[in-house]
Scaffold this active site. Sequence first.
Site, PDB file in Angstrom:
ATOM      1  CG  ASP A 133       5.277   8.528   0.067  1.00  0.00           C
ATOM      2  OD1 ASP A 133       4.076   8.229   0.241  1.00  0.00           O
ATOM      3  OD2 ASP A 133       6.081   7.799  -0.555  1.00  0.00           O
ATOM      4  CD  GLU A 142       1.719   4.176  -3.202  1.00  0.00           C
ATOM      5  OE1 GLU A 142       1.391   3.286  -4.013  1.00  0.00           O
ATOM      6  OE2 GLU A 142       2.125   5.309  -3.557  1.00  0.00           O
TER       7      GLU A 142
END
Length: 392
Positions: free
Chosen positions: A91, A152
């Site tokens: 991400d 994350e």
Amino acid sequence: MSQMSTYAQDYLPYFHRYQDEYFQRLESLVNIDSGTGQVEGINRVMDYLLQWLVEAGFVVELHPSAGFGNNLVARRQGKGTVRMLLVGHVDTVYPAGAVQAQPFAIKDGVVSGPGVLDMKSGVLLAVYVVRALLAAGFEQYKELVLVFNNDEEVGSRGSIPLLREIARDIDYALVLEPAGKPGSLTHSRKGTDKYVLEVHGIAAHSGAEPFKGRSAVVELAHKILAIQNLHAMFPGVTFNVTNLSSNEPLNVVPDMARCSISVRSFYAHGLDVAAAALEKIAGSSSVPDTRSTLLRTTGRPPYQPTPEVLRLVELAEMEALTLGVQLKAEPKGGVSDANILIDAGVPTLDTLGPVGGGMHNLEREHMLVDSMPIRGALVAGLLQHICLSDHA
């Protein structure tokens, strides 16, 4: 861990051979919008990674996470005794449309694009690290495990249970977060807590009878100044106040005001003394008849340089020297999944990914082309060194 031969230099030719294909594949990953929560893009990136890892002989599983897309776990059994984990996230911090605004590009040895450094280049490098190990015929590990998660950038809340579960059966972990300089290595990171401080006062007409009001905004202002003063009381602990809000009507003394507070410390004790100090501030008042509530949300625990981590640093330094790189392990204020792994009891080394800069800035984020083979060889050599070490 004893002094032994080094291996990174043996892997350098592999990464030079992989370089063209690596950057072709990196272009495919970077040119997919995969900001946190952009499920379609996250899953497309994971599908590419799954395909490449299956081709490399790994058993791959996808673990869906509601609202974030798939996490990926890849495993391969070996003939040794050490269980190694490589970790990265797919991400990015960017909104949908980032790829259209700033697509993948290579110019003058610099690669740009959303998430190219943080950390699609590191995720892809992990794939090539295990590929190089297999190509070299190295199987002296009990298990190689790769975990790529999808959240994350917002604290890994959906993937922490998965990381902790896998960590139970892992001996050492390497996190391929990006490096800011060729010699960068991270052996410690601050832990984080988040707070919401809410002040309640008494509303009144600001023109007709302001004296009947008790301003929550003024009380919050006193509290913010008191929080800023905590820096002098607790060196090494940082307090950052953001997200200010209150009642909006201009003709009303505000009876509610709120802020968020981010607290960071290299030590759990620092987070706890900060919590006690913030509770004291919340429990007192400068404006009479106001009251406050403080909500603490624990974030990632501190990642500390344990003796086992420092031994990993020594091995990494040895391997890097054979590549002409002088590594320097340093603490970092930002957090990563290394915080989770070290808390789960796994000796972990961080920022082993490619070198670059401009993270979280769409126009500035970049990776240095020449860092790919060096960092790839370093990680492969370090992994082999750990697995062959006398006391692993």
